[in-house]
Design a protein around this motif. Structure first.
Motif, PDB file in Angstrom:
ATOM      1  N   ASP A   1     -18.514  16.050  45.449  1.00  0.00           N
ATOM      2  CA  ASP A   1     -19.250  16.946  46.429  1.00  0.00           C
ATOM      3  C   ASP A   1     -20.779  16.662  45.693  1.00  0.00           C
ATOM      4  O   ASP A   1     -21.445  17.422  46.421  1.00  0.00           O
ATOM      5  CB  ASP A   1     -18.739  18.210  45.899  1.00  0.00           C
ATOM      6  CG  ASP A   1     -17.292  18.601  46.181  1.00  0.00           C
ATOM      7  OD1 ASP A   1     -17.048  18.830  47.659  1.00  0.00           O
ATOM      8  OD2 ASP A   1     -16.253  18.288  45.443  1.00  0.00           O
ATOM      9  N   PHE A   2     -20.907  15.938  44.598  1.00  0.00           N
ATOM     10  CA  PHE A   2     -22.400  15.969  44.176  1.00  0.00           C
ATOM     11  C   PHE A   2     -22.361  14.718  43.191  1.00  0.00           C
ATOM     12  O   PHE A   2     -21.010  14.417  42.560  1.00  0.00           O
ATOM     13  CB  PHE A   2     -22.698  17.042  43.552  1.00  0.00           C
ATOM     14  CG  PHE A   2     -23.983  17.288  42.664  1.00  0.00           C
ATOM     15  CD1 PHE A   2     -25.189  16.820  43.583  1.00  0.00           C
ATOM     16  CD2 PHE A   2     -24.334  17.471  41.365  1.00  0.00           C
ATOM     17  CE1 PHE A   2     -26.463  16.749  43.054  1.00  0.00           C
ATOM     18  CE2 PHE A   2     -25.492  17.385  40.887  1.00  0.00           C
ATOM     19  CZ  PHE A   2     -26.604  17.317  41.763  1.00  0.00           C
TER      20      PHE A   2
ATOM     21  N   ALA B   1     -25.862  21.059  43.749  1.00  0.00           N
ATOM     22  CA  ALA B   1     -27.150  20.520  43.265  1.00  0.00           C
ATOM     23  C   ALA B   1     -28.013  21.610  42.885  1.00  0.00           C
ATOM     24  O   ALA B   1     -28.826  21.532  41.797  1.00  0.00           O
ATOM     25  CB  ALA B   1     -27.917  19.640  44.431  1.00  0.00           C
TER      26      ALA B   1
ATOM     27  N   GLY C   1     -31.273  15.154  48.163  1.00  0.00           N
ATOM     28  CA  GLY C   1     -30.030  15.659  48.112  1.00  0.00           C
ATOM     29  C   GLY C   1     -29.888  17.019  47.140  1.00  0.00           C
ATOM     30  O   GLY C   1     -28.938  17.357  46.445  1.00  0.00           O
TER      31      GLY C   1
ATOM     32  N   ALA D   1     -27.668  20.880  48.324  1.00  0.00           N
ATOM     33  CA  ALA D   1     -26.396  21.154  48.110  1.00  0.00           C
ATOM     34  C   ALA D   1     -26.155  22.269  47.243  1.00  0.00           C
ATOM     35  O   ALA D   1     -26.944  22.248  46.195  1.00  0.00           O
ATOM     36  CB  ALA D   1     -25.574  19.815  47.746  1.00  0.00           C
TER      37      ALA D   1
ATOM     38  N   SER E   1     -25.472   8.767  48.455  1.00  0.00           N
ATOM     39  CA  SER E   1     -26.239   9.320  49.781  1.00  0.00           C
ATOM     40  C   SER E   1     -25.781   8.916  51.249  1.00  0.00           C
ATOM     41  O   SER E   1     -25.316   9.529  52.125  1.00  0.00           O
ATOM     42  CB  SER E   1     -27.672   9.163  49.865  1.00  0.00           C
ATOM     43  OG  SER E   1     -28.191   9.949  51.043  1.00  0.00           O
TER      44      SER E   1
ATOM     45  N   GLN F   1     -13.943  21.387  43.114  1.00  0.00           N
ATOM     46  CA  GLN F   1     -15.063  20.516  43.168  1.00  0.00           C
ATOM     47  C   GLN F   1     -14.890  19.291  42.291  1.00  0.00           C
ATOM     48  O   GLN F   1     -14.516  19.269  41.129  1.00  0.00           O
ATOM     49  CB  GLN F   1     -16.396  21.070  43.111  1.00  0.00           C
ATOM     50  CG  GLN F   1     -16.494  22.256  44.184  1.00  0.00           C
ATOM     51  CD  GLN F   1     -17.913  22.709  44.352  1.00  0.00           C
ATOM     52  OE1 GLN F   1     -18.209  23.291  43.173  1.00  0.00           O
ATOM     53  NE2 GLN F   1     -18.583  22.700  45.197  1.00  0.00           N
TER      54      GLN F   1
ATOM     55  N   VAL G   1     -17.362  16.025  40.647  1.00  0.00           N
ATOM     56  CA  VAL G   1     -18.592  15.497  40.425  1.00  0.00           C
ATOM     57  C   VAL G   1     -18.437  13.911  40.038  1.00  0.00           C
ATOM     58  O   VAL G   1     -17.676  13.676  39.030  1.00  0.00           O
ATOM     59  CB  VAL G   1     -19.529  16.227  39.292  1.00  0.00           C
ATOM     60  CG1 VAL G   1     -20.848  15.399  38.963  1.00  0.00           C
ATOM     61  CG2 VAL G   1     -19.965  17.744  39.939  1.00  0.00           C
TER      62      VAL G   1
ATOM     63  N   PRO H   1     -24.406  14.017  48.238  1.00  0.00           N
ATOM     64  CA  PRO H   1     -25.623  14.181  47.686  1.00  0.00           C
ATOM     65  C   PRO H   1     -25.885  13.850  46.151  1.00  0.00           C
ATOM     66  O   PRO H   1     -24.814  13.927  45.438  1.00  0.00           O
ATOM     67  CB  PRO H   1     -25.966  15.695  47.819  1.00  0.00           C
ATOM     68  CG  PRO H   1     -24.481  16.289  47.855  1.00  0.00           C
ATOM     69  CD  PRO H   1     -23.686  15.267  48.494  1.00  0.00           C
ATOM     70  N   ALA H   2     -26.901  13.091  45.653  1.00  0.00           N
ATOM     71  CA  ALA H   2     -27.082  12.700  44.502  1.00  0.00           C
ATOM     72  C   ALA H   2     -28.349  12.831  43.783  1.00  0.00           C
ATOM     73  O   ALA H   2     -29.593  12.742  44.936  1.00  0.00           O
ATOM     74  CB  ALA H   2     -26.573  11.368  44.357  1.00  0.00           C
TER      75      ALA H   2
END
Length: 364
Positions: free
Chosen positions: A160-161, A298, A292, A295, A322, A70, A72, A327-328
């Motif tokens: 992913d985030f 998250a 968000g 997820a 977003s 993942q 970030v 997602p944030a």
């Protein structure tokens, strides 16, 4: 604090994030004048061989490529609103708490300092990380460094985030309100004020606009478990020709902060509906972002940093991520109420707690 020359700054990423905040804030970087601070950031990361460095104008991207499952994205802007006698920074103690005082301490160089220190030190994070430090956030969206970067290198936004280091008292704030600015115009007929009945006073025609704004009851809207407060306000008014002339035009500048369950198009339609018969011109529009927080990454982040998520009332670039399907959330040191204030100041303890939380989450 070590000797520091803001005209020829050298950022020392081995120092504490608090001292690094002070160094960053003492480099003037009002929107449009970010070149010096951007150069200093690139130079400070020159020996961070675990990072791939990309520069686009005065936006700097530094990312790991470790093959993690993942990725970030962690971002912060390097510009500030204009300085007003609040640089250089200084320390002050209020009610037994130590603060760093000065322009940019809250919005948002404390967050940038934490990010820079972690970017340099975390050579083996548990996720791949894309760090972004960008210019022109405090001005219009078309000038925003992320707008330019999205056009030139959209691949850099993959993740992913995402976390924006906007001030949130080192707690998690999900999503953000949208932001619309409109110019509401009324027209009349110019005439000599001694014979005002010959003309038609445009300024008088603005009275219903102001009455509508004064009587407006903003919504409180629950979106994915968080309650967002809206706001519709006049933020400026212009009109008039001379002291002896009936004005033929007036403009009321209106700002609308709308909950993220309403699209930009719906927000524009709402404003136009409120002011029928007027010339309504939308001069800036930024979509909001839902929280968000559903997820998996998250959720793990929220658990790691502790506390309960809150809504973000102001617009931030979480909306940009977003819109790209990432997602944030907002997470950074500083009280948002002190952003842009002449007495802008950040709790030293919040800078430290923000760094601890991010470091623990990224290395657990």
């Amino acid at each position: 604090m070590p000797d520091f020359d803001p005209a020829h700054p050298v950022l020392d990423l081995s120092l504490s994030s608090t001292v690094l905040t002070q160094q960053l804030c003492d480099i003037p970087s009002v929107s449009g004048d970010e070149g010096v601070i951007a150069d200093a950031i690139v130079a400070a990361l020159a020996d961070a061989h675990h990072l791939e460095i990309v520069r686009d104008g005065d936006t700097i991207v530094a990312r790991t490529n470790l093959g993690r499952d993942q990725r970030v994205v962690i971002a912060g802007h390097i510009d500030t609103v204009p300085i007003n006698g609040n640089v250089p920074t200084r320390y002050e103690t209020l009610d037994g708490e130590e603060y760093l005082w000065g322009r940019g301490t809250v919005d948002m160089k404390a967050g940038v300092a934490v990010q820079l220190k972690l970017a340099a030190e975390l050579t083996e994070p548990n996720v791949d990380i894309t760090w972004m430090w960008y210019d022109h956030e405090e001005v219009s969206n078309e000038l925003n460094g992320l707008t330019r970067l999205a056009r030139n290198r959209p691949d850099l936004f993959a993740g992913d985030f995402a976390i924006l280091g906007e001030p949130s008292n080192s707690s998690v704030e999900g999503g953000c309100n949208g932001n619309l600015r409109a110019e509401i115009r009324a027209y009349g007929l110019r005439a000599h004020s001694a014979r005002s009945w010959v003309g038609d006073n445009a300024i008088h025609k603005a009275a219903p606009v102001l009455d509508t704004l004064a009587a407006y009851e903003p919504r409180q809207v629950e979106v994915d478990g968080l309650v967002y407060r809206e706001g519709l306000n006049a933020v400026g008014i212009t009109g008039g020709v001379a002291g002896n002339v009936i004005p033929d035009e007036v403009m009321v500048h209106v700002n609308y902060r709308f909950a993220p369950n309403r699209s930009g198009a719906e927000a524009e339609a709402h404003v136009r509906e409120l002011f029928p018969g007027y010339d309504v011109r939308i001069v800036d529009l930024a979509e909001g972002a839902r929280p968000g927080l559903d997820a998996p990454l998250a959720q793990r982040f929220l658990e790691a940093v502790g506390g309960e998520a809150k809504p973000k009332y102001g617009w931030t670039d979480v909306a940009r991520f977003s819109a790209m399907g990432v997602p944030a959330v907002n997470f950074g040191p500083g009280d948002p109420l002190k952003a842009h204030a002449d007495d802008e100041r950040v709790l030293v303890s919040q800078i430290e707690s923000c760094e601890r939380a991010l470091r623990a989450w990224l290395t657990a």
